[in-house]
Design a protein around this motif. Structure first.
Motif, PDB file in Angstrom:
ATOM      1  N   VAL A 206       3.355   0.547   7.849  1.00 21.50           N
ATOM      2  CA  VAL A 206       4.596   1.055   8.443  1.00 21.50           C
ATOM      3  C   VAL A 206       4.255   2.288   9.275  1.00 21.50           C
ATOM      4  O   VAL A 206       3.749   3.282   8.748  1.00 21.50           O
ATOM      5  CB  VAL A 206       5.609   1.444   7.347  1.00 21.50           C
TER       6      VAL A 206
ATOM      7  N   SER B 194       8.140  -6.331  10.123  1.00 24.08           N
ATOM      8  CA  SER B 194       8.683  -5.525   9.022  1.00 24.08           C
ATOM      9  C   SER B 194       8.816  -6.367   7.743  1.00 24.08           C
ATOM     10  O   SER B 194       8.486  -5.899   6.647  1.00 24.08           O
ATOM     11  CB  SER B 194      10.029  -4.921   9.411  1.00 24.08           C
TER      12      SER B 194
ATOM     13  N   SER C 293       6.559  -6.056   4.215  1.00 23.90           N
ATOM     14  CA  SER C 293       7.169  -5.919   2.888  1.00 23.90           C
ATOM     15  C   SER C 293       6.554  -6.912   1.893  1.00 23.90           C
ATOM     16  O   SER C 293       6.330  -6.581   0.731  1.00 23.90           O
ATOM     17  CB  SER C 293       8.684  -6.146   2.939  1.00 23.90           C
TER      18      SER C 293
ATOM     19  N   TYR D  21       2.800  -5.767   1.321  1.00 21.16           N
ATOM     20  CA  TYR D  21       2.722  -4.595   0.445  1.00 21.16           C
ATOM     21  C   TYR D  21       2.848  -5.018  -1.015  1.00 21.16           C
ATOM     22  O   TYR D  21       2.116  -4.553  -1.878  1.00 21.16           O
ATOM     23  CB  TYR D  21       3.853  -3.608   0.771  1.00 21.16           C
TER      24      TYR D  21
ATOM     25  N   TYR E 202       8.497  -0.475   1.658  1.00 19.28           N
ATOM     26  CA  TYR E 202       8.616  -0.371   3.112  1.00 19.28           C
ATOM     27  C   TYR E 202       9.408   0.895   3.462  1.00 19.28           C
ATOM     28  O   TYR E 202       8.985   1.716   4.271  1.00 19.28           O
ATOM     29  CB  TYR E 202       9.336  -1.616   3.670  1.00 19.28           C
TER      30      TYR E 202
END
Ligand code: NAI
Length: 388
Positions: free
Chosen positions: A272, A283, A287, A290, A364
């Motif tokens: 990010v 995005s 997420s 991650y 995020y």
């Protein structure tokens, strides 16, 4: 003034000076907790105030123990408006670097301009003599040339319309992003802004001024990513600019062979940053990534990536480590086939109903707020900030 986040889509309009300093200091602490790195001692970082450029500068300063000159484009505070996060980050970085006896000079100007290059060269002459490490980490929305022509970069597919899953940042739902393809002019403009031309201009400006050391190393950053983001990234307008960057690295090595210049592109992990937050689909992908990498224990942020880049991939025992295409692969852990297979499976199933279970949306947002100096555990956000 009490400073609170004001989030609009993928940007936060405010930044917290104490929070930004805390986030910078956390990165510095990480580098200090690692063994020192042997390598160059005089570095120039272009795009040095946020994201990968800031992390590079921190890893170079506290890992290589090098003196640095940074270039950024950030705004100071004005009236009740806070400065941009990069402005505060840079202030905190400079203070920390100088307190340890390192040179840390920053030029806040448009990196594409001749004036900025001249100013930077003057600073190199005065403070470093020459540079032997040059990091090119610009992520810019536009570029204006000396004759006043302005190019704007776009994030669009090429050829066909892109339809793909994305994270709706206003309510954390899974949405569909639809993007019409870029025109030829838009692709050309994106290459102008994010391709290799300005990187090359910098190297020539340094060389012509006599401040480029022999055997110097220069690195620019790219991203490749998985199949589900290829249409929007690798094969999109930005991907065309990155291909131009790869060609530029080849040309630079060739053209500066008498100086024995090492010019390479490092393909970094998706994280990010202010630049990546603006890319649809990425995005949502971040997420999911991650969540899985944190579970696996392989998750890295900008600072872990940039420290590993220097310590293992560039200045490690075996020199510069490259893949079969001559690229440095910092996305090695991200792109592991088993991990990508898991992400592909999740991608097909993920929806608003199961997003909390399948993706790390909180992670995020934590990174997002941290970028602007918010949600840091050691900061009292109810306290009045007078110096901003
Ligand atoms: P960022 O938005 O955090 O940083 C951009 C930097 O460029 C800032 O220091 C900013 O002040 C500076 N800048 C922008 N325009 C400027 C101008 N005209 N003059 C002087 N400075 C200017 O971006 P991020 O994400 O760190 O991107 C850096 C590079 O890393 C880019 O090439 C990007 O494509 C690449 N990258 C990013 C990844 C990600 O997931 N964020 C993944 C892999 C590569």
């Amino acid at each position: 003034m009490i400073i609170e986040p004001k989030v609009r889509n993928f940007i936060c309009l405010t930044a917290h000076p104490i929070g930004c300093a805390s986030a910078v200091n956390r990165q510095i602490e990480y580098v200090k907790s690692q063994p020192p790195i042997e390598g160059p001692k005089r570095a120039l970082i272009i795009g040095a105030s946020t994201g990968y450029g800031l992390a590079s500068r921190i890893a170079i300063t506290f890992g290589l123990q090098a003196d640095t000159i940074g270039v950024m484009l950030e705004k100071p505070s004005r009236g009740k408006r806070t400065a941009t996060a990069g402005f505060y980050n840079n202030k905190a970085f400079e203070e920390a670097a100088r307190s340890e006896g390192r040179v840390a000079i920053t030029i806040n100007d448009d990196a594409f301009s001749k004036e900025c290059k001249d100013q930077t060269i003057a600073a190199i002459k005065e403070h470093l003599g020459q540079v032997d490490l040059i990091i090119y980490s610009l992520a810019a929305p536009r570029r204006t040339d000396a004759d006043g022509t302005t190019w704007s970069s776009v994030i669009k597919p090429t050829g066909e319309t892109f339809v793909g899953k994305t994270l709706n940042l206003s309510d954390n739902t899974v949405d569909t992003a639809t993007l019409e393809p870029a025109t030829d002019e838009e692709v050309e403009a994106t290459i102008k802004v994010m391709g290799g031309e300005d990187w090359s201009d910098w190297l020539y400006a340094l060389q012509n001024a006599g401040v480029l050391a022999d055997n110097a190393v220069t690195i620019a950053y790219s991203y490749i990513g998985p199949e589900m983001t290829h249409a929007i990234y690798r094969d999109g307008s930005i991907g065309q600019a990155k291909k131009d960057l790869y060609r530029t690295a080849d040309q630079l090595r060739d053209e500066f062979s008498d100086k024995n210049l090492t010019a390479r592109v490092s393909v970094n992990k998706a994280v990010v940053t202010q630049a990546s937050a603006a890319i649809p689909s990425v995005s949502l992908y971040i997420s999911v990534l991650y969540k899985l990498m944190k579970e696996e224990g392989t998750h890295e942020g900008c600072i872990q990536q940039m420290h590993r880049l220097l310590a293992e991939k560039i200045f490690g025992e075996n020199g510069v480590l490259l893949d079969e295409n001559g690229l440095i692969r910092m996305d090695d852990w991200e792109m592991k086939p088993e991990l990508q297979a898991q992400i592909k499976d999740i991608w097909q199933r993920i929806s608003t109903e199961n997003i909390d279970e399948l993706a790390d949306v909180d992670g995020y947002w934590e990174d997002f707020y941290n970028m602007f100096g918010f949600h840091l555990p050691d900061v009292d956000y109810t306290a009045d900030v007078t110096d901003y």
